[in-house]
Write a protein that holds these residues in place. Structure first.
Motif, mmCIF file in Angstrom:
data_model
loop_
_atom_site.group_PDB
_atom_site.id
_atom_site.type_symbol
_atom_site.label_atom_id
_atom_site.label_comp_id
_atom_site.label_asym_id
_atom_site.label_seq_id
_atom_site.Cartn_x
_atom_site.Cartn_y
_atom_site.Cartn_z
ATOM 1 N N GLN A 105 0.803 -1.203 0.000
ATOM 2 C CA GLN A 105 0.000 0.000 0.000
ATOM 3 C C GLN A 105 0.848 1.271 0.000
ATOM 4 O OE1 GLN A 105 -3.460 -0.250 2.543
ATOM 5 N NE2 GLN A 105 -2.959 -2.382 2.938
ATOM 6 N N GLU A 130 -1.976 2.917 8.092
ATOM 7 C CA GLU A 130 -3.039 1.951 8.322
ATOM 8 C C GLU A 130 -3.413 1.290 7.001
ATOM 9 O OE1 GLU A 130 -6.787 5.014 7.876
ATOM 10 O OE2 GLU A 130 -6.124 4.434 9.868
ATOM 11 N N SER A 131 -4.082 0.178 7.101
ATOM 12 C CA SER A 131 -4.511 -0.548 5.915
ATOM 13 C C SER A 131 -5.629 0.211 5.196
ATOM 14 C CB SER A 131 -5.010 -1.933 6.326
ATOM 15 O OG SER A 131 -5.686 -2.558 5.281
ATOM 16 N N SER A 138 -3.361 -12.305 1.953
ATOM 17 C CA SER A 138 -3.058 -11.129 2.744
ATOM 18 C C SER A 138 -1.587 -11.112 3.144
ATOM 19 C CB SER A 138 -3.953 -11.116 3.991
ATOM 20 O OG SER A 138 -3.730 -9.954 4.738
ATOM 21 N N PHE A 140 -0.372 -5.896 8.018
ATOM 22 C CA PHE A 140 -1.545 -5.232 8.590
ATOM 23 C C PHE A 140 -2.364 -6.233 9.418
ATOM 24 C CE2 PHE A 140 -0.501 -2.873 4.732
ATOM 25 C CZ PHE A 140 -0.292 -1.620 5.286
ATOM 26 N N PHE A 169 -6.216 -5.875 9.673
ATOM 27 C CA PHE A 169 -6.991 -6.398 8.545
ATOM 28 C C PHE A 169 -7.202 -7.900 8.694
ATOM 29 C CE2 PHE A 169 -6.906 -8.338 4.271
ATOM 30 C CZ PHE A 169 -8.146 -7.901 3.842
#
Length: 79
Positions: free
Chosen positions: A16, A23-24, A56, A60, A63
């Motif tokens: 990201q 943060e996610s 994933s 994070f 999440f």
């Protein structure tokens, strides 16, 4: 009509970098719900009996915890 089983794969393991936050982005709130909840709800309504694999990252944990806690009753694999 023969039922066709399908698997859905959600690729959510990026770093990201373009999002520019710590943060996610998948947990960013939209109408007081995490953005990713809309993706999961859509997939679960379209394929309620099929397996959904969420790819994933450990980057994070918020999440990953959201997925395992919110969708524990569904046929979801966190990879």
């Amino acid at each position: 009509m023969k039922k066709v089983e399908m698997d859905a794969y959600v690729l959510a393991a990026g770093q990201q970098i373009r999002y520019g936050q710590h943060e996610s982005k998948m947990m960013a709130p939209i109408n007081d719900r995490p953005a990713f909840a809309y993706t999961m709800d859509t997939l679960l309504s379209a394929f309620p009996q099929d397996r959904i694999t969420v790819v994933s990252s450990s980057t994070f944990p918020d999440f990953n915890n959201f997925i395992t806690e919110t969708y524990s009753q569904s046929n979801i694999v966190l990879d």
